[in-house]
Design an enzyme around this catalytic site. Structure first.
Site, mmCIF file in Angstrom:
data_model
loop_
_atom_site.group_PDB
_atom_site.id
_atom_site.type_symbol
_atom_site.label_atom_id
_atom_site.label_comp_id
_atom_site.label_asym_id
_atom_site.label_seq_id
_atom_site.Cartn_x
_atom_site.Cartn_y
_atom_site.Cartn_z
ATOM 1 N N HIS A 288 0.995 -1.237 -0.196
ATOM 2 C CA HIS A 288 -0.033 -0.024 0.076
ATOM 3 C C HIS A 288 1.080 1.199 -0.069
ATOM 4 C CE1 HIS A 288 0.797 -0.535 4.289
ATOM 5 N NE2 HIS A 288 0.431 0.642 4.591
ATOM 6 N N HIS B 65 1.074 3.921 2.110
ATOM 7 C CA HIS B 65 1.556 4.629 3.011
ATOM 8 C C HIS B 65 3.384 4.655 2.931
ATOM 9 C CE1 HIS B 65 -2.019 3.999 5.741
ATOM 10 N NE2 HIS B 65 -2.074 5.075 5.098
ATOM 11 N N ASP C 147 5.898 4.552 4.616
ATOM 12 C CA ASP C 147 6.820 3.403 5.374
ATOM 13 C C ASP C 147 7.055 2.137 4.686
ATOM 14 O OD1 ASP C 147 4.114 3.157 6.329
ATOM 15 O OD2 ASP C 147 5.027 1.960 7.890
ATOM 16 N N HIS C 148 6.041 1.965 3.662
ATOM 17 C CA HIS C 148 5.941 0.740 2.639
ATOM 18 C C HIS C 148 6.572 0.982 1.363
ATOM 19 C CE1 HIS C 148 3.797 -1.762 5.516
ATOM 20 N NE2 HIS C 148 3.483 -0.513 5.947
ATOM 21 N N HIS D 87 -7.663 -1.556 5.449
ATOM 22 C CA HIS D 87 -6.723 -0.694 5.978
ATOM 23 C C HIS D 87 -7.361 0.382 5.641
ATOM 24 C CE1 HIS D 87 -3.125 0.402 7.563
ATOM 25 N NE2 HIS D 87 -2.441 0.777 6.553
#
Length: 152
Positions: free
Chosen positions: A64, A66, A68-69, A142
């Site tokens: 996804h 976000h 941090d990914h 999510h």
């Protein structure tokens, strides 16, 4: 081809690194092929730490969007280009990553010496397949569009 799966966890922390854990990322090795699942900031440093060759990196899967990914993706592909990678690289991700990377390439005037294939996932489907492996996407719950990936 050796079909044995090996998993190397590069990071398992959330948006903020904590307790010596880095941001999200793991490598699934199948024979001499590597598949990166999520690419948080600093992923390329951890790949070097674990002596995982980016040249053997076949596909990057992003769950996804976000930060941090996926924040490590642009730095990683830029480094691959500087190191002279020639073979194509596929990135499989939810809709939006193609636009994010396009903007970064445009404004940094980065030209990659390899073909970058960004495949957008929209539903439950087979997203990647070779004679040795088949990867299915499936939606997860999510705050934003998120996919898991099942490797067989």
């Amino acid at each position: 081809m050796n079909k044995q799966f090996k998993v190397t966890i590069l990071g398992s922390s959330a948006a903020v690194s904590a307790h010596g854990r880095s941001q999200s990322g793991l490598v699934l090795s199948v024979g001499n092929k590597n598949f990166l699942i999520d690419c948080g900031e600093g992923t390329q440093n951890r790949l070097e730490k674990y002596k995982i060759s980016t040249e053997k990196l076949e596909v990057i899967f992003i769950s996804h969007l976000h930060a941090d990914h996926y924040l490590g993706v642009f730095g990683l592909i830029s480094t691959m280009g500087l190191r002279g990678r020639k073979k194509p690289l596929r990135i499989i991700a939810p809709i939006g990553l193609r636009e994010i990377i396009s903007v970064q390439l445009k404004y940094s005037r980065t030209v990659l010496p390899f073909e970058l294939i960004i495949q957008e996932v929209t539903d439950r489907e087979v997203v990647f397949e070779t004679e040795a492996i088949k990867v299915f996407s499936f939606p997860l719950s999510h705050r934003i569009t998120t996919f898991g990936y099942r490797f067989e």
